[in-house]
Design a protein around this motif. Structure first.
Motif, short mmCIF file in Angstrom:
data_model
loop_
_atom_site.label_atom_id
_atom_site.label_comp_id
_atom_site.label_asym_id
_atom_site.label_seq_id
_atom_site.Cartn_x
_atom_site.Cartn_y
_atom_site.Cartn_z
N ILE A 24 -11.08 -8.60 9.30
CA ILE A 24 -11.07 -8.01 7.97
C ILE A 24 -9.63 -7.81 7.51
N ASN A 25 -9.34 -8.29 6.34
CA ASN A 25 -8.02 -8.12 5.72
C ASN A 25 -8.09 -6.86 4.86
N SER A 26 -7.60 -5.74 5.38
CA SER A 26 -7.69 -4.47 4.66
C SER A 26 -6.89 -4.48 3.36
N TYR A 27 -5.78 -5.19 3.36
CA TYR A 27 -5.00 -5.34 2.13
C TYR A 27 -5.87 -5.98 1.04
N GLY A 28 -6.58 -7.05 1.42
CA GLY A 28 -7.46 -7.71 0.47
C GLY A 28 -8.60 -6.82 0.02
N GLN A 29 -9.10 -5.97 0.93
CA GLN A 29 -10.16 -5.04 0.56
C GLN A 29 -9.67 -4.00 -0.45
N TYR A 30 -8.42 -3.59 -0.31
CA TYR A 30 -7.85 -2.65 -1.29
C TYR A 30 -7.70 -3.32 -2.65
N GLU A 31 -7.39 -4.62 -2.66
CA GLU A 31 -7.32 -5.35 -3.93
C GLU A 31 -8.69 -5.41 -4.60
N LYS A 32 -9.73 -5.71 -3.80
CA LYS A 32 -11.08 -5.78 -4.34
C LYS A 32 -11.55 -4.41 -4.83
N LEU A 33 -11.23 -3.37 -4.06
CA LEU A 33 -11.59 -2.00 -4.44
C LEU A 33 -10.98 -1.65 -5.79
N SER A 34 -9.69 -1.92 -5.94
CA SER A 34 -8.98 -1.55 -7.16
C SER A 34 -9.45 -2.37 -8.35
N SER A 35 -9.74 -3.65 -8.14
CA SER A 35 -10.26 -4.50 -9.21
C SER A 35 -11.63 -4.01 -9.67
N SER A 36 -12.48 -3.64 -8.71
CA SER A 36 -13.81 -3.13 -9.05
C SER A 36 -13.71 -1.83 -9.83
#
Length: 424
Positions: free
Chosen positions: A352-364
């Motif tokens: 899991i790329n947590s950095y990428g998950q933070y990007e998805k979280l913020s975009s959502s």
């Protein structure tokens, strides 16, 4: 007004189609986007296929060929300006065959720009982001990545393709000079705590706080244009990745302006939306699954929780030049603090790329915020109000919803999502 550019049909005006352009200096773009530059250099293919596709679209402009006499006489041009590409490769273990796979996300921006061909002044910008995903059983080669980008641009004939969906969404946004329709997004601000968390979460040197801010700003612009159905005054990013307001937009538009790089004047926005990522945090919980005869999916489910606190503002813009730099100030019309969380659940092993998950979280979060700006959903406001807001009056979700209705719907003239659906 548009002067000689008006057609006989007073509801539409003639616009010369200028195909593909590049944002910024050509050399910088070649270095940052080795795959998109190949598409750009094959102008004739994109031009002919896209122009043919646009004949089937009910746009609020009369789009004419650059070779057409009417097009040559028009004082207005329309161009799709490419912004840098991003290729994100993430591996995972498929529990069904216990084999390593690679999910690859391809993305890039396209700014659809209406501009005055003679005065080199931009009338409207509609930013968009195109995303495309493919899965491989091996780490993709440079040739496969290049082929994937080329495949995206072969989608005009497929109504379900990412390219066709992009064309449809862009054509829904009216292109005009409504003085109250000009919006901007300020470069996303990260708190020191958020920067520290991103540095911990990243998996590659390219995943920096600066890249996070830049990518989220560009996504905010695209989502704002799509949701509010309004043109945008874009943030200009320098070669170092820093973003700032600007009065000029640098681009290459060879089909209508020749091979030289041009600088076009940007309009002043009436409103600016601002976002500060104040807190980012994550947690991990594991749940035991009931025993099954077939345990190929594993016996433990992992839940990863990602959350953030975001400070939002809407500002009535007042622009001024300070020491040769454009500065946007003005009156804050709305300021809120919200919490937002999402969970990721899976069985077996997964990278899991947590950095990428933070990007998805913020975009959502941005997408939900914009939707609720237009619908003024009191339940959403109450559910996502940050606990850091302790003032009882500021926490009144009904008051917040009423203030949004007055500002967004009545003052900024943004049509509610529900009304848009009813009008179709």
């Amino acid at each position: 007004m548009f002067g000689s550019a008006h057609a006989q049909d007073s509801t539409k005006f003639d616009v010369r189609y200028c195909g593909l352009g590049l944002q910024g200096a050509a050399n910088d773009f070649t270095n940052s986007s080795p795959n998109l530059i190949k598409i750009y250099k094959n102008q004739s293919k994109f031009y002919s296929e896209s122009f043919q596709s646009y004949k089937n679209i009910n746009w609020n402009i009369n789009l004419t060929s650059k070779e057409d006499a009417k097009g040559k006489e028009s004082g207005l041009g329309l161009v799709h300006v490419l912004t840098p590409e991003n290729t994100d490769v993430q591996s995972y273990i498929d529990p069904r065959d216990n084999t390593k796979h690679y999910n690859v996300s391809y993305s890039f921006g396209i700014n659809t720009i209406l501009f005055d061909v003679s005065a080199l002044k931009i009338k409207a910008v509609i930013p968009s982001i195109i995303n495309y995903n493919e899965s491989y059983t091996h780490s993709p080669t440079s040739l496969e990545i290049s082929a994937a980008y080329a495949k995206i641009f072969n989608g005009f004939s497929d109504p379900s393709s990412a390219l066709s969906r992009w064309v449809g969404s862009v054509s829904e946004i009216p292109i005009n000079e409504d003085i109250r329709g000009s919006l901007a997004v300020a470069p996303v601000v990260l708190s020191d705590a958020a920067k520290t968390e991103l540095m911990t979460a990243r998996s590659t040197p390219q995943q920096s706080p600066e890249a996070f801010s830049r990518n989220l700003t560009v996504k905010y612009e695209a989502l704002l244009a799509k949701t509010f159905k309004k043109p945008i005054v874009p943030v200009v990013f320098g070669a170092s990745g820093d973003g700032k307001p600007s009065s000029q937009y640098i681009a290459n538009i060879p089909e209508c302006l020749g091979t030289n790089q041009v600088s076009m004047g940007l309009p002043d926005p009436s409103y600016e939306l601002r976002l500060k990522v104040d807190v980012l945090a994550s947690g991990k919980v594991q749940h035991a699954l009931s025993e099954l005869a077939d345990q190929s999916r594993g016996t433990v489910q992992t839940e990863l929780d990602y959350g953030g606190r975001y400070i939002t503002q809407i500002v009535a813009v007042e622009s001024q030049v300070v020491e040769n730099e454009l500065v946007r100030g003005g009156k804050i019309l709305d300021e809120r603090a919200f919490k937002y969380a999402r969970s990721l659940r899976f069985t077996g092993d997964r990278e899991i790329n947590s950095y990428g998950q933070y990007e998805k979280l913020s975009s959502s979060f941005i997408q939900e915020l914009l939707n609720n700006y237009t619908t003024q959903d009191k339940k959403w406001v109450k559910s996502h109000m940050s606990a850091s807001i302790t003032d009882k009056k500021a926490r009144d979700n009904s008051t917040v919803a009423k203030s949004w209705k007055k500002l967004i719907t009545e003052t900024m003239l943004v049509t509610a999502v529900n009304d848009k659906e009813k009008a179709k």
